[in-house]
Design a protein around this motif. Structure first.
Motif, PDB file in Angstrom:
ATOM      1  N   TYR A 119       1.677  -8.837   2.802  1.00  0.00           N
ATOM      2  CA  TYR A 119       0.397  -8.409   3.375  1.00  0.00           C
ATOM      3  C   TYR A 119       0.026  -6.981   3.022  1.00  0.00           C
ATOM      4  O   TYR A 119      -1.135  -6.614   2.984  1.00  0.00           O
ATOM      5  CB  TYR A 119       0.396  -8.604   4.894  1.00  0.00           C
ATOM      6  N   GLY A 120       1.032  -6.135   2.745  1.00  0.00           N
ATOM      7  CA  GLY A 120       0.714  -4.735   2.480  1.00  0.00           C
ATOM      8  C   GLY A 120       0.787  -4.386   0.994  1.00  0.00           C
ATOM      9  O   GLY A 120       0.504  -3.251   0.600  1.00  0.00           O
ATOM     10  N   GLN A 121       1.148  -5.367   0.183  1.00  0.00           N
ATOM     11  CA  GLN A 121       1.402  -5.106  -1.229  1.00  0.00           C
ATOM     12  C   GLN A 121       0.078  -4.975  -1.992  1.00  0.00           C
ATOM     13  O   GLN A 121      -0.737  -5.893  -2.005  1.00  0.00           O
ATOM     14  CB  GLN A 121       2.212  -6.293  -1.769  1.00  0.00           C
ATOM     15  N   HIS A 152      -8.452  -3.032  -1.582  1.00  0.00           N
ATOM     16  CA  HIS A 152      -7.270  -2.317  -2.047  1.00  0.00           C
ATOM     17  C   HIS A 152      -6.367  -3.197  -2.895  1.00  0.00           C
ATOM     18  O   HIS A 152      -5.220  -2.855  -3.132  1.00  0.00           O
ATOM     19  CB  HIS A 152      -6.479  -1.776  -0.854  1.00  0.00           C
ATOM     20  N   GLY A 153      -6.873  -4.368  -3.308  1.00  0.00           N
ATOM     21  CA  GLY A 153      -6.086  -5.244  -4.155  1.00  0.00           C
ATOM     22  C   GLY A 153      -4.971  -5.963  -3.434  1.00  0.00           C
ATOM     23  O   GLY A 153      -3.944  -6.279  -4.016  1.00  0.00           O
ATOM     24  N   PRO A 171      -0.779  -0.567   7.508  1.00  0.00           N
ATOM     25  CA  PRO A 171      -1.657  -1.527   6.840  1.00  0.00           C
ATOM     26  C   PRO A 171      -1.560  -2.908   7.452  1.00  0.00           C
ATOM     27  O   PRO A 171      -2.011  -3.872   6.869  1.00  0.00           O
ATOM     28  CB  PRO A 171      -1.057  -1.554   5.436  1.00  0.00           C
ATOM     29  N   MET A 172      -0.948  -3.003   8.632  1.00  0.00           N
ATOM     30  CA  MET A 172      -0.795  -4.310   9.247  1.00  0.00           C
ATOM     31  C   MET A 172      -2.162  -4.895   9.582  1.00  0.00           C
ATOM     32  O   MET A 172      -3.012  -4.196  10.121  1.00  0.00           O
ATOM     33  CB  MET A 172       0.048  -4.168  10.516  1.00  0.00           C
TER      34      MET A 172
END
Lengths: 308, 358
Positions: B80-82, B128-129, B305-306
């Protein structure tokens, strides 16, 4: 007015006053628990400047003295100066924002009550017909939608896909969508409330009697049933106003309405603490008063209710 | 001699005369037989629930959503944050930002040409991709977890408080219920907003680096406020139930043989209000999810970034003109969860407590 009712009113008023006092106290001490104070975020002013600023806003005094000053100031309708909007009082800013918010909120409440009563009565009168089912499915779905979901969907459909209304809430036409999005949830709730109490009333003996002696169907519905079915709706008015007020914080953000919500959120991000405190307390007072009025009205309208 | 010892029957005696009875025939015995097992309260309720089509569909939807939220992130190829465009040691690749559904970034396209198979970005990527599908799934997980734990907190506090208040009655009850009245009249959402503003400032440095820090102060304040404010309606309900159960004879019986108060509450009273507890907990979960998404939408919920469903919807708002689906997907997910939990709660109420049915 009998003495029991008077006692109830006195008790409720005292409770309301105590609640408001509690809200002020909680807000005050919770905000004071933030380390650093409001001046820390700025480009680190020198110690002398900070001390001068603190002295100006009375922040150098002992906390209990600050608290009593704050309480007495609020009693005079003074929420102190805004720290980030220089030269403006919090009370002024609130009054300015609340004008717009109150307009939207009241219209939304009116729309919700009228449409809710109409739809609920239709559903009850045509019980188990297709129109009842459509209304129930619609209202059940609307209750599952948070106000920001309704607002964004309306924005998407009526501004982006079919540009009927402007997305900006500065103009009169722009206020239509915020009002609509605020009224959906309470409208559905009132619809369900009216339907169930109306069904209850329609099953009563006096309705059968009225029908049997030949009273016209319209008169049975409007005069005999609706009047009795409307009482549970009154209890919902207080929570509804509270819901609309908090809901409007989000809706105003989405549609960029220059209301109280805008000030509230800019003050949160700017760390304008007097503004945050003022807005919270102001909204809380309105909610408590609204709940008080609707509770008392309910007891007056329906004397059968047990006065607890 | 024997005859004389027999007591002469008093004409007013209620003693039965055996000679006036006859043996039951087989047919009559058959009528007395139990045709089927007697059902328990729980089985009976479940049977009624399983006949309720809407409730069963809602249950299926909820189960599906829960299973997806638990298991899909385990084997999903993205995180999820990648940020897919950022690879260590290379310049960031902006071709990964704002991909539409089923589109690929530049390096991925090259790898596909080379014959590699790459898992598609089902909902595209965000600004943010980051893969949007996994963010929605993860956000759903967060929302469900918040709803579940908040309801557990409400359940525990409400049940303990309500049962003590109802059981002891009198002055204890009066004082405890006044406290409930006061808490009940506090505007809850405002208090949550206030608390999360404050906790954001105070708690962030304290919990940084700990697992709590990952959760974010917004979540913690939601739990705190639920623990402080939301239990009151549960406490009221339980108290009402306990008050009526207290009048029952079996409670009097238990007390007369010396059972302790705690024992009576736990063994006799709470099992008898279990239906009320189940129903209001089931209806509490959607309200907690509602609150969480509301706060996240305002930016006071989960920490970056959750993702959470509310914050996803909020982030999507700025791109509504070009990427409307990014708003619709989390919005529909919230509605689906809340709607099916509401309907399931209504179904449970109808099945387990027919008296409450409106």
């Amino acid at each position: 007015m009998d003495s029991k009712l008077a006692l109830y009113i006195v008790k409720r008023v005292l409770l309301a006053i105590f609640t408001i006092f509690l809200v002020i106290t909680i807000t005050f001490f919770v905000m004071k628990a933030i380390p650093g104070g409001p001046f820390l975020s700025e480009k680190s002013p020198s110690a002398a400047v900070t001390a001068a600023l603190q002295a100006k806003y009375g922040l150098d005094k002992p906390i209990f003295e600050q608290y009593t000053t704050y309480l007495t100031d609020i009693l005079h309708g003074d929420f102190g100066p805004s720290i980030k909007n220089r030269g403006r009082d919090v009370a002024d800013l609130i009054a300015e924002g609340f004008k717009t918010s109150a307009k939207i909120g009241l219209i939304a409440a009116g729309v919700a009550i009228i449409l809710g009563l109409v739809l609920g009565s239709i559903a009850a009168v045509f019980h188990d017909k297709w129109i009842d089912k459509v209304i129930m499915v619609g209202s059940t779905a609307c209750i599952a939608m948070p106000s920001f979901v309704i607002a964004t969907i309306l924005l998407l459909v009526l501004c982006v896909l079919l540009p009927v209304f402007p997305a900006n809430g500065n103009t009169a036409a722009g206020l239509v969508l915020p009002i609509l999005s605020l009224s959906f949830y309470p409208m559905s709730y009132i619809t369900r409330l009216t339907r169930s109490s109306m069904l209850d009333v329609l099953g009563q003996d006096y309705i059968r009697t009225a029908r049997a002696k030949g009273v016209s169907p319209a008169k049975v519905i409007f005069k005999h049933s609706l009047k009795n079915a409307v009482t549970p709706v009154i209890t919902y008015v207080g929570p509804m106003i509270a819901g609309i007020l908090t809901g409007s914080l989000v809706v105003e953000k989405i549609f960029a309405v220059p209301g109280l919500g805008k000030y509230f959120f800019s003050s949160i991000t700017n760390r304008d603490y007097p503004m945050v405190m003022g807005t919270t307390i102001f909204l809380a007072i309105i909610m408590v008063i609204m709940t008080l009025i609707s509770d008392i009205l309910y007891k007056i309208v329906d004397p059968r209710v047990d006065l607890g | 001699m024997k005859k004389d010892t027999q007591i002469k029957k008093n004409p007013l005696s209620l003693q039965l005369d055996l000679s006036s009875f006859e043996k039951a025939t087989d047919e009559e015995k058959f009528l007395q037989q139990r045709m089927r097992e007697s059902t328990t309260f729980f089985k009976d309720g479940m049977k009624r629930l399983s006949k309720n089509k809407i409730a069963m569909i809602s249950l299926a939807v909820i189960t599906l959503i829960v299973l997806i939220a638990i298991f899909v992130p385990m084997f999903y190829p993205y995180d999820y944050g990648q940020q897919l465009g950022i690879v260590a040691g290379q310049d960031s690749d902006s071709s990964y930002n704002n991909l539409r559904p089923f589109e690929y970034g530049e390096t991925e396209l090259k790898r596909i040409e080379a014959g590699e198979k790459i898992f598609p970005h089902i909902f595209g990527t965000d600004a943010h991709g980051r893969d949007y599908a996994i963010r929605v799934i993860y956000g759903t997980r967060i929302s469900l977890v918040v709803g579940f734990f908040a309801s557990i907190i409400v359940l525990i506090i409400g049940v303990i408080y309500g049962s003590i208040s109802g059981y002891y009655g009198g002055k204890v009850d009066l004082i405890m219920m006044r406290i409930v009245d006061i808490i009940y009249s506090l505007p809850d959402l405002l208090m949550i907003i206030l608390l999360s503003v404050v906790l954001k400032q105070t708690l962030t440095p304290v919990i940084e680096g700990t697992p709590l820090g990952k959760l974010g102060t917004g979540m913690i304040s939601i739990f705190i406020v639920f623990a402080l404010l939301y239990w009151v309606s549960m406490a009221r309900l339980i108290r009402g139930q306990i008050l009526s159960i207290k009048q029952q004879d079996y409670v009097l019986n238990a007390r007369s043989i010396g059972a302790k108060s705690g024992h009576i509450i736990r063994r006799h009273m709470l099992p008898n209000c279990i239906s009320v507890i189940i129903i209001s907990t089931a209806l509490q979960i959607p309200s907690a999810i509602f609150t969480e998404s509301f706060l996240s939408f305002l930016g006071l919920g989960v920490a970056m970034p959750m993702p959470s469903l509310g914050s996803l919807a909020s982030d999507a708002l700025s791109g509504i003109y070009s990427y409307a689906y990014r708003l619709i997907i989390p919005a529909i997910t919230i509605c689906l969860i809340v709607l099916s939990l509401n309907l399931l709660g209504d179904g449970l109420r109808d099945a387990f407590d027919p008296k409450l049915k409106k």
